[in-house]
Design an enzyme around this catalytic site. Structure first.
Site, PDB file in Angstrom:
ATOM      1  N   ASP A 173       0.817  -1.536  -0.280  1.00 37.81           N
ATOM      2  CA  ASP A 173       0.216  -0.062  -0.228  1.00 37.81           C
ATOM      3  C   ASP A 173       1.237   1.347   0.451  1.00 37.81           C
ATOM      4  O   ASP A 173       2.079   1.613   0.572  1.00 37.81           O
ATOM      5  CB  ASP A 173      -0.989  -0.222   1.581  1.00 37.81           C
ATOM      6  N   ASN A 218     -10.408  -3.534  -5.873  1.00 39.42           N
ATOM      7  CA  ASN A 218      -9.995  -2.648  -6.868  1.00 39.42           C
ATOM      8  C   ASN A 218     -10.923  -2.243  -8.138  1.00 39.42           C
ATOM      9  O   ASN A 218     -10.184  -1.592  -9.298  1.00 39.42           O
ATOM     10  CB  ASN A 218      -8.606  -3.152  -6.580  1.00 39.42           C
TER      11      ASN A 218
HETATM   12  C1  FPP Z   1      -1.485  -0.251  -3.009  1.00 35.72           C
HETATM   13  O1  FPP Z   1      -1.316   0.933  -3.350  1.00 35.72           O
HETATM   14  C2  FPP Z   1      -1.637  -0.630  -4.412  1.00 35.72           C
HETATM   15  C3  FPP Z   1      -2.489  -1.359  -5.153  1.00 35.72           C
HETATM   16  C4  FPP Z   1      -3.780  -1.094  -5.310  1.00 35.72           C
HETATM   17  C5  FPP Z   1      -1.371  -2.027  -6.326  1.00 35.72           C
HETATM   18  C6  FPP Z   1      -0.341  -2.682  -5.746  1.00 35.72           C
HETATM   19  C7  FPP Z   1       0.207  -2.751  -7.818  1.00 35.72           C
HETATM   20  C8  FPP Z   1       2.144  -2.629  -8.001  1.00 35.72           C
HETATM   21  C9  FPP Z   1       2.777  -2.595  -6.992  1.00 35.72           C
HETATM   22  C10 FPP Z   1       2.366  -3.839  -9.080  1.00 35.72           C
HETATM   23  C11 FPP Z   1       1.585  -4.674  -8.921  1.00 35.72           C
HETATM   24  C12 FPP Z   1       2.858  -5.310  -9.925  1.00 35.72           C
HETATM   25  C13 FPP Z   1       3.163  -7.421 -10.292  1.00 35.72           C
HETATM   26  C14 FPP Z   1       3.526  -7.657 -11.317  1.00 35.72           C
HETATM   27  C15 FPP Z   1       3.067  -7.998  -9.029  1.00 35.72           C
HETATM   28  P1  FPP Z   1      -2.729   2.569  -3.140  1.00 35.72           P
HETATM   29  O2  FPP Z   1      -2.900   2.403  -4.727  1.00 35.72           O
HETATM   30  O3  FPP Z   1      -3.911   1.902  -2.363  1.00 35.72           O
HETATM   31  O4  FPP Z   1      -1.815   3.973  -2.868  1.00 35.72           O
HETATM   32  P2  FPP Z   1      -2.947   4.972  -1.877  1.00 35.72           P
HETATM   33  O5  FPP Z   1      -3.237   4.470  -0.601  1.00 35.72           O
HETATM   34  O6  FPP Z   1      -1.510   5.465  -1.599  1.00 35.72           O
HETATM   35  O7  FPP Z   1      -3.693   5.457  -2.749  1.00 35.72           O
END
Ligand code: FPP
Length: 228
Positions: free
Chosen positions: A2, A50
């Site tokens: 996250d 998501n």
């Molecule tokens: C949460 O941060 C993160 C995600 C929903 C996506 C995580 C995905 C990756 C790191 C890429 C994965 C790729 C592979 C190849 C496995 P957020 O967007 O909720 O962050 P925030 O809370 O700051 O808004």
């Protein structure tokens, strides 16, 4: 994993940039955990919920996975990483399904560390899909026990996690491995995922090493008679 969005916003960049850096952080983390003897690492890359994000972000994440597979698969395969994908594959594109299959097949004999990527995964979905298997097989209710369910859940190839780490400052499980984390130690870090590095891994593992795991029983001291 996250905190990608906030990491990007702090740099006046689009959220996608944060996810992109998140992939690089993941590749570094897999190596660092493996070097410390961790044999299974499961990451939450895309949750069943998501899909509610703006469509550009959802599309961006899907294409990022394809880019990540083509950029890093060969390296991970030669670094001894076995890749497994857990989650509902029915809703993702054929292209993505094929990329997952390629990653799994190419790395299936690796033994250094198993990286399970939870994609279109939800802890509740996992319980339901295992129950559906029981119904489809016409299982007798007496045969349905915790052991049977555990063997039919998405992470059946791995032991239950010892340690659950959530970055980004939130203190929730957010429908991750609900069944499998029954006795996991929880560790919450304020670090935003793209910044999650060696020092954060050390902090999580050393906090874990100080925990007293009892699995519902007593620890050695409490089991001794008083005064001993
Ligand atoms: C949460 O941060 C993160 C995600 C929903 C996506 C995580 C995905 C990756 C790191 C890429 C994965 C790729 C592979 C190849 C496995 P957020 O967007 O909720 O962050 P925030 O809370 O700051 O808004």
């Amino acid at each position: 994993m996250d905190g990608n969005g906030r990491w990007a916003r702090r740099r006046f960049m689009p959220r996608f940039f944060g996810h992109k850096q998140g992939v690089d952080a993941l590749v570094r983390a897999v190596d660092a955990f493996a070097d410390r003897g961790v044999q299974y690492l499961t990451v939450f890359a895309f949750s069943s919920e998501n899909w509610k994000r703006p469509s550009e972000e959802v599309t961006g994440l899907m294409s990022l996975v394809l880019v990540a597979v083509s950029k890093y698969l060969t390296k991970m395969a030669s670094d001894g990483v076995r890749i497994r994908i857990i989650g509902d594959r029915t809703a993702v594109s054929d292209k993505l399904r094929k990329a997952w299959e390629q990653a799994e097949t190419m790395t299936q004999h690796n033994t250094r560390i198993t990286l399970a990527v939870a994609f279109n995964y939800g802890g509740r979905w996992d319980v339901v899909q295992a129950c559906r298997q029981a119904l489809a097989l016409g299982l007798d209710p007496q045969q349905l026990d915790e052991n049977w369910l555990a063997q039919h859940m998405a992470l059946s190839f791995a032991p239950d996690p010892d340690l659950f780490i959530r970055t980004g400052g939130e203190m929730r499980i957010s429908n991750f491995l609900l069944w499998q984390t029954a006795y996991s130690e929880l560790f919450f870090s304020d670090c935003l995922w793209p910044d999650f590095g060696e020092a954060d891994i050390e902090a999580a593992l050393s906090a874990y090493a100080r925990r007293d795991r009892r699995f519902g029983g007593l620890n050695a001291d409490a089991a001794k008679p008083e005064g001993h």
